[in-house]
Design a protein around this motif. Sequence first.
Motif, mmCIF file in Angstrom:
data_model
loop_
_atom_site.group_PDB
_atom_site.id
_atom_site.type_symbol
_atom_site.label_atom_id
_atom_site.label_comp_id
_atom_site.label_asym_id
_atom_site.label_seq_id
_atom_site.Cartn_x
_atom_site.Cartn_y
_atom_site.Cartn_z
ATOM 1 N N GLY A 120 0.823 -1.223 0.000
ATOM 2 C CA GLY A 120 0.000 0.000 0.000
ATOM 3 C C GLY A 120 0.839 1.246 0.000
ATOM 4 N N GLY A 121 1.917 1.210 -0.736
ATOM 5 C CA GLY A 121 2.876 2.316 -0.688
ATOM 6 C C GLY A 121 2.393 3.624 -1.258
ATOM 7 N N ASP A 122 1.373 3.584 -2.134
ATOM 8 C CA ASP A 122 0.848 4.824 -2.705
ATOM 9 C C ASP A 122 -0.100 5.546 -1.759
ATOM 10 N N GLN A 123 -0.508 4.890 -0.688
ATOM 11 C CA GLN A 123 -1.380 5.524 0.285
ATOM 12 C C GLN A 123 -0.581 6.528 1.127
ATOM 13 N N SER A 124 -1.261 7.580 1.566
ATOM 14 C CA SER A 124 -0.599 8.545 2.450
ATOM 15 C C SER A 124 -0.338 7.899 3.799
ATOM 16 N N VAL A 125 0.824 8.153 4.359
ATOM 17 C CA VAL A 125 1.134 7.612 5.673
ATOM 18 C C VAL A 125 0.390 8.419 6.733
ATOM 19 N N THR A 126 -0.193 7.730 7.692
ATOM 20 C CA THR A 126 -0.908 8.413 8.772
ATOM 21 C C THR A 126 0.044 8.697 9.925
ATOM 22 N N THR A 127 -0.409 9.545 10.838
ATOM 23 C CA THR A 127 0.411 9.881 11.995
ATOM 24 C C THR A 127 0.733 8.637 12.812
ATOM 25 N N ALA A 128 -0.269 7.781 13.019
ATOM 26 C CA ALA A 128 -0.042 6.568 13.814
ATOM 27 C C ALA A 128 0.950 5.641 13.115
ATOM 28 N N GLN A 129 0.839 5.477 11.786
ATOM 29 C CA GLN A 129 1.758 4.607 11.055
ATOM 30 C C GLN A 129 3.193 5.126 11.122
ATOM 31 N N ALA A 130 3.370 6.426 10.875
ATOM 32 C CA ALA A 130 4.710 7.002 10.925
ATOM 33 C C ALA A 130 5.288 6.913 12.324
ATOM 34 N N ALA A 131 4.472 7.173 13.333
ATOM 35 C CA ALA A 131 4.949 7.106 14.712
ATOM 36 C C ALA A 131 5.365 5.691 15.082
ATOM 37 N N LEU A 132 4.618 4.689 14.616
ATOM 38 C CA LEU A 132 4.978 3.307 14.920
ATOM 39 C C LEU A 132 6.330 2.948 14.307
ATOM 40 N N MET A 133 6.561 3.357 13.057
ATOM 41 C CA MET A 133 7.863 3.099 12.420
ATOM 42 C C MET A 133 8.992 3.716 13.231
ATOM 43 N N LEU A 134 8.788 4.959 13.652
ATOM 44 C CA LEU A 134 9.841 5.665 14.373
ATOM 45 C C LEU A 134 10.050 5.093 15.772
ATOM 46 N N MET A 135 8.981 4.689 16.413
ATOM 47 C CA MET A 135 9.126 4.124 17.756
ATOM 48 C C MET A 135 9.773 2.740 17.712
ATOM 49 N N LYS A 136 9.558 2.005 16.624
ATOM 50 C CA LYS A 136 10.284 0.747 16.472
ATOM 51 C C LYS A 136 11.777 1.009 16.294
ATOM 52 N N ALA A 137 12.116 2.117 15.616
ATOM 53 C CA ALA A 137 13.527 2.493 15.490
ATOM 54 C C ALA A 137 14.125 2.827 16.851
ATOM 55 N N LEU A 138 13.295 3.336 17.765
ATOM 56 C CA LEU A 138 13.761 3.625 19.123
ATOM 57 C C LEU A 138 13.908 2.358 19.957
#
Length: 566
Positions: A120-138
């Motif tokens: 689903g890469g053409d979909q806009s990323v939501t705040t929750a999705q982006a935050a989850l990616m970043l928190m996994k990086a943490l």
Amino acid sequence: MRNLKRVLSLGMTAAMITGLMVVGTSAAGYSDVSTEDNVEAIEVLQSVGVMVGDENGDFNPDQLVTRNEMAVVMSNLMEYNVATYSGTSPFTDVPSWAEPYVAACWTNGITAGTSATTYGGDQSVTTAQAALMLMKALGYFQYDSDFNGDWQLATITQGNRISLFKNVESNVRDAMTRNDVAQLVLNTLESGMVEANKSGQDITVGDITITNSVEYEYVTSQEPYARAIDTLRGASATSISTQGYIVELGEKLYAGDLRRTEDTTDAYGRPGTRWVYNLDEVGTYADAPLATYTNKVTKGDLYSLVSKSRLDDIDRKGQEVKDSDNNFDHYEYTFTVYADGKFAEVDGAVLDHIGKGEFGEEIRNTYFVSNSSAAAGAEKTNGVSGKGVQTEVYLDDDGNITLVYINTYLMQATADYNEAKDTLSVDLITTPSDFEGLIGNINVNQLNGDDFDITGYSEDDYILYTVSDGQVEDIYPAEVVTGEVSAYSIGNSVTLDGTKYEYGAQIEGVKDSSSAKYDKSAATEYRVGDNAAVVLDQAGYVLYVDSAEISLGNYLYVYNTVAGSG
């Protein structure tokens, strides 16, 4: 009076019209980024190569970010060697340009698909999705049981706990703009890394493994790099102890080469944060002020804003007092005033703090008096509020007060921009008052492209400028308004085509040497019914009147009268 040879047509930006943010109309060379955007985040991320502009040199802060593009941001952030991941993702709907980035994030557990074979890469990323990616990086959310059945709720709850959404305007399910993604990523760089500590036994039922009693503890270190962004100590993600320094993600990724310094000041004296990367300064970014004024602010206004109790504490600074436990303590609140980037002075006393025993109550009364309608500030330093003067009030967590005055002045180009030399010749129309060396005489006849964006200026164009510590700090295109004069008030305003324009505090005029004030009537020369041109500052006040003269216009002077004879 200089003749207006050509009316400048450059439009004012929204930030200039509001007058709330005089300094910094663009970030990192991006013409489409204003001070209303997350400038600090955009400039820091550009410096480390995580988010940069397009081929046209624009950042596109309002453009929505897709899930494919978010994978690129995450890969840049984590410094994945994406070429080595090419062709390894299970997704069939990812374009070739994005596939290595998506594959890198998927392989490292940063992201997941919308199904086993689609991303689903053409979909806009939501705040929750982006935050989850970043928190996994943490280091968070390493186990499915961490979500407790609702990944969005768990993500937002933990994100709020660590202040991940500071200055991010999008809601949980909102599509994110590049402006908000930049802020979210910067907040992540400033956040502490964690690692999971399992204290219970895993339970396996068929193909499902349930992990119980997972606690996330901060990663700590005694190495110098662990103090590059913050100096907090900690043991767990919910408590602070004396073990080592918490390792922020930005400290780990850049091994201390990305450094943040708080409790510093920018060129105008505003409290802020300074960023340095690889020994090169990224910038100093002012904190959010308690209040901002572009018109007269009175002593009574500031008295009410700051509160009597806080002022009383400042008056007692340095005095020994007993606390609730009957122990002696000292008041530590301070009051600092800057005018055009310099410490303000009153009768020779530098106002780095106020105290009845040190400077006298009359110093405090220069700025704070209950129910006073007098302008707050000291006129001897250009540190007085007024029309077009940006006055900012800062109050930090320790109760310290900083008052900043930023005046706007006017210059004019005397030749077209010299592309070969990257210079612009100018003539200063209005300048700060020197006040016995405090501000410093401004003597500038040329601007350099290394210091300012001077491309596009031509001979006779008007340019607004601000001053810091005796030097030109920032420049902006001025707006020139022309119209028919229908009314005017000597020394106060002029009405053109039905719109009234009031005079700014730094309008061009003759200075009274005894009071260091401008005689504004010197800039009032109109001919009613004819056209006139005025130059406006960023708040819409008149700084200069061009080619207009006073005249009686279409009026007849009656010399005498006789009685009517019928």
